[in-house]
Design a protein around this motif. Sequence first.
Motif, PDB file in Angstrom:
ATOM      1  N   LYS B  37       0.547  -1.534  -0.232  1.00 54.55           N
ATOM      2  CA  LYS B  37      -0.479  -0.194  -0.287  1.00 54.55           C
ATOM      3  C   LYS B  37       0.879   0.661   0.139  1.00 54.55           C
ATOM      4  O   LYS B  37       1.789   1.333   0.583  1.00 54.55           O
ATOM      5  N   ASP B  38       0.011   2.600  -0.899  1.00 55.38           N
ATOM      6  CA  ASP B  38       1.145   3.106  -0.047  1.00 55.38           C
ATOM      7  C   ASP B  38       1.069   4.234   0.563  1.00 55.38           C
ATOM      8  O   ASP B  38      -0.141   3.983   1.496  1.00 55.38           O
ATOM      9  N   SER B  39       1.903   5.648   0.640  1.00 56.90           N
ATOM     10  CA  SER B  39       1.236   6.448   2.267  1.00 56.90           C
ATOM     11  C   SER B  39       0.080   6.675   2.355  1.00 56.90           C
ATOM     12  O   SER B  39      -0.287   6.902   4.061  1.00 56.90           O
ATOM     13  N   ASP B  40      -0.994   6.855   1.369  1.00 61.93           N
ATOM     14  CA  ASP B  40      -2.487   6.977   1.492  1.00 61.93           C
ATOM     15  C   ASP B  40      -3.211   5.765   2.203  1.00 61.93           C
ATOM     16  O   ASP B  40      -4.628   6.050   2.311  1.00 61.93           O
ATOM     17  N   GLY B  41      -2.946   4.862   2.370  1.00 58.62           N
ATOM     18  CA  GLY B  41      -2.769   3.356   2.202  1.00 58.62           C
ATOM     19  C   GLY B  41      -4.064   2.474   1.289  1.00 58.62           C
ATOM     20  O   GLY B  41      -4.269   1.631   1.305  1.00 58.62           O
ATOM     21  N   ASN B  42      -4.063   2.949   0.054  1.00 62.37           N
ATOM     22  CA  ASN B  42      -4.202   2.788  -0.820  1.00 62.37           C
ATOM     23  C   ASN B  42      -3.487   1.527  -1.720  1.00 62.37           C
ATOM     24  O   ASN B  42      -2.354   1.648  -1.692  1.00 62.37           O
ATOM     25  N   ALA B  43      -4.125   0.684  -2.014  1.00 65.10           N
ATOM     26  CA  ALA B  43      -3.053  -0.554  -2.801  1.00 65.10           C
ATOM     27  C   ALA B  43      -2.657  -0.159  -3.886  1.00 65.10           C
ATOM     28  O   ALA B  43      -3.012   0.706  -4.920  1.00 65.10           O
ATOM     29  N   ILE B  44      -1.240  -0.557  -4.199  1.00 64.31           N
ATOM     30  CA  ILE B  44      -0.111  -0.261  -5.673  1.00 64.31           C
ATOM     31  C   ILE B  44      -1.399  -1.699  -6.654  1.00 64.31           C
ATOM     32  O   ILE B  44      -0.768  -3.041  -5.670  1.00 64.31           O
ATOM     33  N   PRO B  45      -1.377  -1.077  -7.659  1.00 58.02           N
ATOM     34  CA  PRO B  45      -1.371  -1.912  -8.772  1.00 58.02           C
ATOM     35  C   PRO B  45      -0.391  -3.166  -8.781  1.00 58.02           C
ATOM     36  O   PRO B  45       1.008  -2.912  -9.187  1.00 58.02           O
ATOM     37  N   ARG B  46      -0.809  -4.603  -8.691  1.00 60.61           N
ATOM     38  CA  ARG B  46       0.521  -5.590  -9.661  1.00 60.61           C
ATOM     39  C   ARG B  46       1.051  -4.951 -11.052  1.00 60.61           C
ATOM     40  O   ARG B  46       0.233  -5.046 -11.561  1.00 60.61           O
ATOM     41  N   SER B  47       1.875  -4.918 -11.237  1.00 59.79           N
ATOM     42  CA  SER B  47       2.766  -5.586 -12.174  1.00 59.79           C
ATOM     43  C   SER B  47       3.599  -6.071 -12.394  1.00 59.79           C
ATOM     44  O   SER B  47       4.946  -5.718 -11.302  1.00 59.79           O
TER      45      SER B  47
END
Lengths: 140, 109
Positions: B37-47
């Motif tokens: 997750k990034d600093s805002d708590g959003n999941a970073i999409p898979r790549s």
Amino acid sequence: MKLTRRNMIAISSGAAVVASFGAMPAFASLADDAIAEITGGAEMGEGALTITAPEIAENGNTVPISFDAPGAVMVALFADGNPTPKVASFKFGKLSPSHSASTRIRLAGTQNVVAVAQMEDGSFQKTQANIKVTIGGCGG
Amino acid sequence: MAKGVKPRVKVPKTASAGETITIKTLISHKMESGQRKDSDGNAIPRSIINRFTADFNGENVIDVTLEPAISTNPYFQFDSVVPESGDFKFTWYDDDGSVYEETKSIKVG
């Protein structure tokens, strides 16, 4: 039967036992499901397949793993403690002499790494290695 | 295309006919697992790179399916038989559709 206090306790504890048995399949691990997807639930032998892995991995982000599977056409690796247990699957062509490979994997914590090999005759072999991980490698 | 992807492959330059050689491959890639997750708590999409193949003169040596549990900068070491002079072709397939290729020649002397 008259519903005395003693009977009541007996009935309710019986119900609790039934309930706990009913919940059992929920504990079957994701890794077992992923393995069954490949083998179709076939019996798995042991012996021909070996994994080489460190006993203790300090950093779960890169754990070196190698395997040796003479006579295998396909080898799949699973990590039973990861959020997604599948790790990788290797298919070997005619030019591969040893059917071995090494790579680096991520482990979320201390767990077993399971290798399942499909042999030339269609049977399956399985082996596993326990790896202690000091720092997990799945972000968070 | 993911940034800064650079394949590196180590293959001996010469071999004798029928010899077994060891090949080492590494490709620089972030291999974003989709779990972070990034600093805002959003999941970073898979790549990630989801497939890697190695062929010698069109004959397959190894074909690997990669999952997010493969480390950053995926590394593979494996063996191959060299029946004659020719080219090893290595191919990596990215989630975003990019294909990275590398070719190495080997002489049988």
